[in-house]
Write a protein that holds these residues in place. Structure first.
Motif, PDB file in Angstrom:
ATOM      1  N   LEU A 192      16.599 -15.869  19.483  1.00 30.72           N
ATOM      2  CA  LEU A 192      17.633 -15.173  18.723  1.00 30.72           C
ATOM      3  C   LEU A 192      17.834 -13.744  19.219  1.00 30.72           C
ATOM      4  CD1 LEU A 192      19.534 -15.090  16.222  1.00 30.72           C
ATOM      5  CD2 LEU A 192      17.538 -14.413  14.868  1.00 30.72           C
ATOM      6  N   HIS A 193      16.788 -13.174  19.826  1.00 31.54           N
ATOM      7  CA  HIS A 193      16.827 -11.778  20.232  1.00 31.54           C
ATOM      8  C   HIS A 193      17.132 -11.589  21.719  1.00 31.54           C
ATOM      9  CE1 HIS A 193      15.243 -11.110  16.267  1.00 31.54           C
ATOM     10  NE2 HIS A 193      14.220 -11.903  16.526  1.00 31.54           N
ATOM     11  N   ALA A 194      17.428 -12.691  22.431  1.00 34.19           N
ATOM     12  CA  ALA A 194      17.670 -12.570  23.873  1.00 34.19           C
ATOM     13  C   ALA A 194      18.758 -13.494  24.401  1.00 34.19           C
ATOM     14  CB  ALA A 194      16.366 -12.837  24.638  1.00 34.19           C
ATOM     15  N   ASP A 195      18.906 -14.668  23.814  1.00 30.93           N
ATOM     16  CA  ASP A 195      19.800 -15.698  24.339  1.00 30.93           C
ATOM     17  C   ASP A 195      21.140 -15.659  23.600  1.00 30.93           C
ATOM     18  OD1 ASP A 195      21.160 -18.045  24.975  1.00 30.93           O
ATOM     19  OD2 ASP A 195      19.339 -19.261  25.051  1.00 30.93           O
ATOM     20  N   PRO A 196      22.235 -15.260  24.263  1.00 27.40           N
ATOM     21  CA  PRO A 196      23.530 -15.166  23.573  1.00 27.40           C
ATOM     22  C   PRO A 196      23.984 -16.487  22.966  1.00 27.40           C
ATOM     23  CG  PRO A 196      23.617 -14.024  25.685  1.00 27.40           C
ATOM     24  CD  PRO A 196      22.315 -14.775  25.654  1.00 27.40           C
ATOM     25  N   ASP A 197      23.748 -17.599  23.653  1.00 25.34           N
ATOM     26  CA  ASP A 197      24.174 -18.897  23.120  1.00 25.34           C
ATOM     27  C   ASP A 197      23.391 -19.256  21.863  1.00 25.34           C
ATOM     28  OD1 ASP A 197      26.029 -19.210  25.157  1.00 25.34           O
ATOM     29  OD2 ASP A 197      24.616 -20.273  26.472  1.00 25.34           O
ATOM     30  N   PHE A 198      22.084 -18.997  21.880  1.00 31.30           N
ATOM     31  CA  PHE A 198      21.270 -19.291  20.696  1.00 31.30           C
ATOM     32  C   PHE A 198      21.707 -18.406  19.533  1.00 31.30           C
ATOM     33  CE2 PHE A 198      17.720 -19.096  17.816  1.00 31.30           C
ATOM     34  CZ  PHE A 198      17.204 -20.385  17.832  1.00 31.30           C
ATOM     35  N   ALA A 199      21.969 -17.125  19.820  1.00 33.93           N
ATOM     36  CA  ALA A 199      22.403 -16.215  18.764  1.00 33.93           C
ATOM     37  C   ALA A 199      23.697 -16.705  18.123  1.00 33.93           C
ATOM     38  CB  ALA A 199      22.562 -14.804  19.326  1.00 33.93           C
ATOM     39  N   LYS A 200      24.639 -17.192  18.931  1.00 31.74           N
ATOM     40  CA  LYS A 200      25.901 -17.693  18.385  1.00 31.74           C
ATOM     41  C   LYS A 200      25.676 -18.938  17.534  1.00 31.74           C
ATOM     42  CE  LYS A 200      28.885 -15.748  21.967  1.00 31.74           C
ATOM     43  NZ  LYS A 200      29.774 -16.002  23.120  1.00 31.74           N
ATOM     44  N   SER A 201      24.740 -19.792  17.953  1.00 31.02           N
ATOM     45  CA  SER A 201      24.442 -20.991  17.153  1.00 31.02           C
ATOM     46  C   SER A 201      23.848 -20.629  15.803  1.00 31.02           C
ATOM     47  CB  SER A 201      23.498 -21.921  17.917  1.00 31.02           C
ATOM     48  OG  SER A 201      22.174 -21.419  17.932  1.00 31.02           O
ATOM     49  N   ALA A 202      23.223 -19.438  15.724  1.00 33.07           N
ATOM     50  CA  ALA A 202      22.640 -18.973  14.465  1.00 33.07           C
ATOM     51  C   ALA A 202      23.616 -18.130  13.659  1.00 33.07           C
ATOM     52  CB  ALA A 202      21.375 -18.166  14.758  1.00 33.07           C
ATOM     53  N   GLY A 203      24.848 -17.945  14.174  1.00 31.38           N
ATOM     54  CA  GLY A 203      25.877 -17.253  13.421  1.00 31.38           C
ATOM     55  C   GLY A 203      26.060 -15.789  13.746  1.00 31.38           C
ATOM     56  N   PHE A 204      25.526 -15.324  14.877  1.00 31.44           N
ATOM     57  CA  PHE A 204      25.639 -13.921  15.255  1.00 31.44           C
ATOM     58  C   PHE A 204      26.488 -13.778  16.517  1.00 31.44           C
ATOM     59  CE2 PHE A 204      21.611 -14.374  12.966  1.00 31.44           C
ATOM     60  CZ  PHE A 204      21.791 -13.431  11.956  1.00 31.44           C
ATOM     61  N   ASP A 205      27.154 -12.646  16.620  1.00 33.65           N
ATOM     62  CA  ASP A 205      28.026 -12.422  17.769  1.00 33.65           C
ATOM     63  C   ASP A 205      27.245 -12.359  19.073  1.00 33.65           C
ATOM     64  OD1 ASP A 205      30.211 -12.315  16.101  1.00 33.65           O
ATOM     65  OD2 ASP A 205      30.194 -10.130  15.932  1.00 33.65           O
ATOM     66  N   ARG A 206      26.056 -11.818  19.007  1.00 31.93           N
ATOM     67  CA  ARG A 206      25.208 -11.656  20.186  1.00 31.93           C
ATOM     68  C   ARG A 206      23.772 -11.499  19.706  1.00 31.93           C
ATOM     69  NH1 ARG A 206      27.890  -6.879  19.167  1.00 31.93           N
ATOM     70  NH2 ARG A 206      26.676  -4.944  19.202  1.00 31.93           N
ATOM     71  N   PRO A 207      22.788 -11.470  20.602  1.00 29.49           N
ATOM     72  CA  PRO A 207      21.398 -11.328  20.158  1.00 29.49           C
ATOM     73  C   PRO A 207      21.191 -10.072  19.305  1.00 29.49           C
ATOM     74  CG  PRO A 207      21.462 -12.006  22.446  1.00 29.49           C
ATOM     75  CD  PRO A 207      22.888 -11.694  22.064  1.00 29.49           C
ATOM     76  N   ILE A 208      20.367 -10.209  18.295  1.00 32.18           N
ATOM     77  CA  ILE A 208      20.103  -9.115  17.368  1.00 32.18           C
ATOM     78  C   ILE A 208      18.722  -8.521  17.645  1.00 32.18           C
ATOM     79  CG2 ILE A 208      21.583 -10.117  15.597  1.00 32.18           C
ATOM     80  CD1 ILE A 208      19.059 -11.046  14.124  1.00 32.18           C
ATOM     81  N   LEU A 209      18.538  -7.300  17.186  1.00 39.04           N
ATOM     82  CA  LEU A 209      17.243  -6.640  17.319  1.00 39.04           C
ATOM     83  C   LEU A 209      16.257  -7.241  16.324  1.00 39.04           C
ATOM     84  CD1 LEU A 209      15.929  -4.313  18.927  1.00 39.04           C
ATOM     85  CD2 LEU A 209      16.530  -2.800  17.023  1.00 39.04           C
ATOM     86  N   HIS A 210      15.003  -7.347  16.724  1.00 36.02           N
ATOM     87  CA  HIS A 210      13.969  -7.849  15.828  1.00 36.02           C
ATOM     88  C   HIS A 210      13.873  -6.967  14.575  1.00 36.02           C
ATOM     89  CE1 HIS A 210      12.916  -8.990  19.938  1.00 36.02           C
ATOM     90  NE2 HIS A 210      12.116  -9.928  19.481  1.00 36.02           N
ATOM     91  N   GLY A 211      13.764  -7.612  13.425  1.00 32.08           N
ATOM     92  CA  GLY A 211      13.531  -6.835  12.212  1.00 32.08           C
ATOM     93  C   GLY A 211      12.263  -6.007  12.304  1.00 32.08           C
ATOM     94  N   LEU A 212      11.236  -6.566  12.941  1.00 38.15           N
ATOM     95  CA  LEU A 212       9.980  -5.825  13.058  1.00 38.15           C
ATOM     96  C   LEU A 212      10.087  -4.657  14.019  1.00 38.15           C
ATOM     97  CD1 LEU A 212       7.216  -8.579  12.971  1.00 38.15           C
ATOM     98  CD2 LEU A 212       7.791  -6.897  11.212  1.00 38.15           C
TER      99      LEU A 212
END
Length: 286
Positions: A192-212
Protein backbone atom coordinates in the motif's frame (compact mmCIF):
# COMPACT_ATOMS: atom_id res chain seq x y z
CA UNK A 1 -16.46 -15.72 8.57
CA UNK A 2 -12.90 -14.55 7.78
CA UNK A 3 -12.41 -13.44 11.42
CA UNK A 4 -13.16 -16.03 14.09
CA UNK A 5 -13.03 -13.84 17.20
CA UNK A 6 -13.20 -16.70 19.69
CA UNK A 7 -10.38 -18.58 17.98
CA UNK A 8 -8.22 -15.46 17.70
CA UNK A 9 -8.63 -14.57 21.36
CA UNK A 10 -8.00 -18.15 22.52
CA UNK A 11 -4.82 -18.60 20.48
CA UNK A 12 -1.56 -19.12 22.31
CA UNK A 13 0.73 -16.09 22.36
CA UNK A 14 3.56 -16.20 19.84
CA UNK A 15 7.08 -15.34 20.93
CA UNK A 16 10.11 -14.59 18.83
CA UNK A 17 13.58 -13.25 19.41
CA UNK A 18 14.30 -9.80 18.05
CA UNK A 19 17.53 -7.87 17.75
CA UNK A 20 18.58 -4.41 16.62
CA UNK A 21 21.68 -2.25 16.50
CA UNK A 22 22.62 1.34 15.82
CA UNK A 23 22.13 0.96 12.06
CA UNK A 24 18.48 -0.04 12.56
CA UNK A 25 17.93 2.93 14.85
CA UNK A 26 19.58 5.36 12.44
CA UNK A 27 17.59 4.01 9.48
CA UNK A 28 14.35 4.41 11.41
CA UNK A 29 15.21 7.95 12.40
CA UNK A 30 16.02 8.85 8.78
CA UNK A 31 12.71 7.26 7.73
CA UNK A 32 10.75 9.64 9.98
CA UNK A 33 12.62 12.68 8.66
CA UNK A 34 15.55 13.09 11.06
CA UNK A 35 18.78 14.59 9.81
CA UNK A 36 17.47 17.88 8.46
CA UNK A 37 19.61 20.00 8.74
CA UNK A 38 22.24 17.27 8.60
CA UNK A 39 24.77 19.06 10.86
CA UNK A 40 22.29 20.35 13.45
CA UNK A 41 23.43 19.09 16.90
CA UNK A 42 19.82 18.19 17.74
CA UNK A 43 19.54 16.06 14.61
CA UNK A 44 22.92 14.38 15.13
CA UNK A 45 21.45 12.75 18.24
CA UNK A 46 19.29 10.78 15.83
CA UNK A 47 21.79 10.13 13.06
CA UNK A 48 25.36 9.95 14.42
CA UNK A 49 26.31 6.71 16.18
CA UNK A 50 28.65 8.42 18.67
CA UNK A 51 25.77 10.62 19.95
CA UNK A 52 22.83 8.31 19.27
CA UNK A 53 19.74 8.07 21.40
CA UNK A 54 16.58 6.14 20.55
CA UNK A 55 13.22 7.76 19.93
CA UNK A 56 10.71 5.53 21.78
CA UNK A 57 8.54 5.13 18.67
CA UNK A 58 11.39 2.96 17.31
CA UNK A 59 9.68 0.22 19.32
CA UNK A 60 7.13 -0.11 16.50
CA UNK A 61 9.80 -1.40 14.10
CA UNK A 62 12.45 -2.92 16.39
CA UNK A 63 13.27 -6.40 15.14
CA UNK A 64 11.69 -5.63 11.73
CA UNK A 65 8.24 -4.49 12.61
CA UNK A 66 7.06 -5.45 16.09
CA UNK A 67 4.24 -4.76 16.72
CA UNK A 68 3.40 -4.96 13.05
CA UNK A 69 0.08 -4.86 11.23
CA UNK A 70 0.94 -7.68 8.85
CA UNK A 71 2.17 -9.98 11.64
CA UNK A 72 -1.20 -9.69 13.36
CA UNK A 73 -2.96 -10.95 10.25
CA UNK A 74 -1.20 -14.31 10.51
CA UNK A 75 -2.75 -15.14 13.88
CA UNK A 76 -5.15 -18.10 14.16
CA UNK A 77 -8.74 -17.20 13.36
CA UNK A 78 -7.82 -14.34 11.06
CA UNK A 79 -7.95 -14.51 7.28
CA UNK A 80 -8.49 -11.16 5.59
CA UNK A 81 -7.68 -9.31 2.37
CA UNK A 82 -4.64 -7.07 2.93
CA UNK A 83 -6.20 -4.42 0.67
CA UNK A 84 -8.97 -3.99 3.27
CA UNK A 85 -6.58 -3.43 6.16
CA UNK A 86 -5.60 -0.11 7.73
CA UNK A 87 -3.70 0.67 10.90
CA UNK A 88 -6.36 2.29 13.10
CA UNK A 89 -4.35 3.29 16.15
CA UNK A 90 -1.23 2.66 18.17
CA UNK A 91 -0.20 2.90 21.79
CA UNK A 92 3.12 2.33 23.52
CA UNK A 93 4.04 2.03 27.18
CA UNK A 94 7.76 2.42 27.85
CA UNK A 95 9.07 0.55 30.88
CA UNK A 96 12.68 1.66 30.36
CA UNK A 97 14.60 3.69 27.77
CA UNK A 98 15.29 1.62 24.65
CA UNK A 99 18.99 0.81 24.23
CA UNK A 100 20.83 1.65 21.01
CA UNK A 101 21.51 -2.07 20.48
CA UNK A 102 19.84 -5.06 22.06
CA UNK A 103 18.23 -8.46 21.90
CA UNK A 104 14.84 -9.23 23.40
CA UNK A 105 11.83 -11.52 23.30
CA UNK A 106 8.67 -10.14 21.69
CA UNK A 107 5.45 -11.94 22.65
CA UNK A 108 2.35 -11.11 20.62
CA UNK A 109 -1.30 -12.02 20.97
CA UNK A 110 -4.72 -10.76 19.93
CA UNK A 111 -5.92 -8.92 23.02
CA UNK A 112 -9.34 -7.89 21.67
CA UNK A 113 -11.60 -8.21 18.63
CA UNK A 114 -14.26 -5.56 18.16
CA UNK A 115 -17.28 -5.67 15.84
CA UNK A 116 -17.92 -2.25 14.34
CA UNK A 117 -20.65 -3.69 12.03
CA UNK A 118 -19.08 -2.43 8.79
CA UNK A 119 -15.57 -3.28 9.96
CA UNK A 120 -13.64 -5.22 12.55
CA UNK A 121 -10.89 -3.97 14.84
CA UNK A 122 -8.15 -6.32 16.01
CA UNK A 123 -5.97 -5.27 18.94
CA UNK A 124 -2.55 -6.84 18.62
CA UNK A 125 -0.63 -6.63 21.90
CA UNK A 126 3.12 -7.10 21.90
CA UNK A 127 5.15 -7.31 25.10
CA UNK A 128 8.92 -7.02 24.79
CA UNK A 129 11.39 -8.07 27.48
CA UNK A 130 15.15 -8.47 27.62
CA UNK A 131 17.51 -9.95 30.21
CA UNK A 132 16.83 -7.03 32.55
CA UNK A 133 13.03 -7.27 32.39
CA UNK A 134 10.20 -5.53 30.52
CA UNK A 135 11.19 -2.95 27.88
CA UNK A 136 7.89 -1.88 26.31
CA UNK A 137 4.29 -2.92 25.62
CA UNK A 138 2.59 -1.97 22.38
CA UNK A 139 -1.02 -2.20 21.20
CA UNK A 140 -1.70 -1.94 17.47
CA UNK A 141 -5.35 -1.42 16.49
CA UNK A 142 -5.87 -3.05 13.09
CA UNK A 143 -8.93 -1.85 11.16
CA UNK A 144 -10.36 -4.37 8.68
CA UNK A 145 -13.01 -2.94 6.36
CA UNK A 146 -16.00 -5.11 5.54
CA UNK A 147 -15.37 -7.73 8.21
CA UNK A 148 -17.84 -6.76 10.96
CA UNK A 149 -21.45 -7.61 11.57
CA UNK A 150 -21.27 -10.87 13.53
CA UNK A 151 -22.84 -9.38 16.69
CA UNK A 152 -19.65 -9.17 18.73
CA UNK A 153 -18.39 -6.68 21.30
CA UNK A 154 -18.48 -3.15 19.84
CA UNK A 155 -15.56 -2.03 22.01
CA UNK A 156 -14.81 1.45 23.34
CA UNK A 157 -16.08 4.33 21.23
CA UNK A 158 -15.76 7.47 23.39
CA UNK A 159 -13.18 9.86 21.94
CA UNK A 160 -11.00 12.05 24.12
CA UNK A 161 -12.20 15.56 24.85
CA UNK A 162 -10.41 17.91 22.44
CA UNK A 163 -7.86 20.20 24.10
CA UNK A 164 -9.24 23.57 25.16
CA UNK A 165 -7.78 26.87 24.05
CA UNK A 166 -4.95 27.68 21.72
CA UNK A 167 -2.06 25.23 21.47
CA UNK A 168 1.12 25.95 23.40
CA UNK A 169 3.15 25.24 20.29
CA UNK A 170 2.55 24.58 16.60
CA UNK A 171 5.22 23.23 14.26
CA UNK A 172 5.26 22.13 10.65
CA UNK A 173 7.06 19.04 9.42
CA UNK A 174 7.31 18.40 5.65
CA UNK A 175 7.44 14.86 4.31
CA UNK A 176 9.56 13.81 1.34
CA UNK A 177 8.17 12.29 -1.85
CA UNK A 178 10.32 9.19 -1.26
CA UNK A 179 9.69 9.00 2.48
CA UNK A 180 7.44 5.92 2.37
CA UNK A 181 10.06 4.09 0.30
CA UNK A 182 12.70 4.88 2.91
CA UNK A 183 10.50 4.20 5.93
CA UNK A 184 9.41 0.76 4.68
CA UNK A 185 13.05 -0.41 4.83
CA UNK A 186 12.56 -0.59 8.60
CA UNK A 187 10.24 -3.57 8.12
CA UNK A 188 6.71 -2.61 7.04
CA UNK A 189 6.51 -4.08 3.53
CA UNK A 190 2.79 -3.49 2.94
CA UNK A 191 2.59 -2.65 -0.81
CA UNK A 192 0.00 0.00 0.00
CA UNK A 193 2.94 2.31 0.68
CA UNK A 194 4.93 1.63 -2.51
CA UNK A 195 2.91 -0.01 -5.30
CA UNK A 196 0.63 2.42 -7.21
CA UNK A 197 -1.57 -0.38 -8.57
CA UNK A 198 -2.07 -1.90 -5.12
CA UNK A 199 -2.84 1.53 -3.66
CA UNK A 200 -5.53 2.08 -6.32
CA UNK A 201 -7.06 -1.33 -5.57
CA UNK A 202 -7.34 -0.20 -1.94
CA UNK A 203 -9.08 3.03 -2.95
CA UNK A 204 -6.21 5.54 -2.90
CA UNK A 205 -4.93 7.73 -5.69
CA UNK A 206 -1.35 6.67 -5.06
CA UNK A 207 0.72 5.02 -2.30
CA UNK A 208 0.19 6.58 1.12
CA UNK A 209 2.64 7.25 3.92
CA UNK A 210 2.70 4.73 6.76
CA UNK A 211 0.61 5.80 9.73
CA UNK A 212 3.49 4.77 11.97
CA UNK A 213 5.76 7.13 10.06
CA UNK A 214 3.54 10.10 10.98
CA UNK A 215 3.37 8.61 14.50
CA UNK A 216 7.16 8.76 14.77
CA UNK A 217 7.39 12.21 13.18
CA UNK A 218 4.86 13.59 15.64
CA UNK A 219 6.57 12.14 18.71
CA UNK A 220 9.91 13.51 17.50
CA UNK A 221 8.36 16.96 17.21
CA UNK A 222 7.11 16.78 20.82
CA UNK A 223 10.44 15.49 22.15
CA UNK A 224 12.49 18.07 20.25
CA UNK A 225 10.40 20.99 21.50
CA UNK A 226 8.41 20.52 24.70
CA UNK A 227 10.64 17.76 26.17
CA UNK A 228 13.98 19.51 25.54
CA UNK A 229 15.18 16.74 23.21
CA UNK A 230 15.24 14.14 26.02
CA UNK A 231 13.82 10.86 24.68
CA UNK A 232 14.11 9.21 28.11
CA UNK A 233 11.29 11.40 29.45
CA UNK A 234 8.68 9.64 27.30
CA UNK A 235 6.64 7.13 29.33
CA UNK A 236 3.74 6.46 26.97
CA UNK A 237 2.34 7.48 23.62
CA UNK A 238 -1.05 6.76 22.12
CA UNK A 239 -2.89 7.91 19.01
CA UNK A 240 -5.74 7.20 16.61
CA UNK A 241 -5.03 7.38 12.89
CA UNK A 242 -7.74 9.63 11.47
CA UNK A 243 -6.58 10.24 7.91
CA UNK A 244 -3.91 9.58 5.34
CA UNK A 245 -0.84 11.52 4.29
CA UNK A 246 0.60 11.31 0.81
CA UNK A 247 4.41 11.51 0.60
CA UNK A 248 5.42 15.09 -0.13
CA UNK A 249 2.67 16.68 1.99
CA UNK A 250 3.33 18.70 5.17
CA UNK A 251 2.15 17.92 8.70
CA UNK A 252 1.03 20.68 11.05
CA UNK A 253 1.47 19.46 14.62
CA UNK A 254 -0.24 21.24 17.52
CA UNK A 255 0.67 20.60 21.17
CA UNK A 256 -1.10 21.44 24.41
CA UNK A 257 0.55 21.00 27.83
CA UNK A 258 -2.06 19.45 30.10
CA UNK A 259 -2.55 21.41 33.34
CA UNK A 260 -1.51 19.51 36.45
CA UNK A 261 -0.45 16.43 34.50
CA UNK A 262 2.75 15.14 33.01
CA UNK A 263 1.37 14.74 29.53
CA UNK A 264 0.96 16.58 26.26
CA UNK A 265 -2.15 16.48 24.05
CA UNK A 266 -1.32 16.54 20.36
CA UNK A 267 -3.09 16.80 17.03
CA UNK A 268 -1.63 16.45 13.55
CA UNK A 269 -3.28 17.64 10.35
CA UNK A 270 -2.05 17.78 6.79
CA UNK A 271 -1.68 20.96 4.83
CA UNK A 272 -3.20 22.80 3.10
CA UNK A 273 -6.70 21.46 3.82
CA UNK A 274 -6.24 20.86 7.59
CA UNK A 275 -7.48 17.29 7.18
CA UNK A 276 -7.00 15.35 10.46
CA UNK A 277 -4.18 12.80 10.47
CA UNK A 278 -3.68 11.93 14.16
CA UNK A 279 -6.36 12.45 16.80
CA UNK A 280 -6.89 11.37 20.42
CA UNK A 281 -3.14 11.69 20.80
CA UNK A 282 -1.38 11.84 24.17
CA UNK A 283 2.33 11.80 25.06
CA UNK A 284 2.92 10.92 28.71
CA UNK A 285 6.25 12.02 30.13
CA UNK A 286 8.37 12.24 33.26
Amino acid sequence: MPIDAAKALAAEPRSREIAWDHKDVQLYHLGIGAGRPATDPGELRYTLESRLHVLPAFATVAGSGSPGVISGLSMPGIEVDLARVLHGGQSLTLHRPIPVAGTATATGRIAAVYDKVKAAILVLRTEVTDADGPLWTGDAQIFVRGEGGWGGDRGPSTPLEPPAGDPDLTVERPTREDQALLYRLSGDWNPLHADPDFAKSAGFDRPILHGLCTYGMTLKAVVDTLLDGDVTRVCGYTTRFAGVVYPGETLRIRMWRQPGAVRVAVSAVREPDEAPVLTDTIVEHA
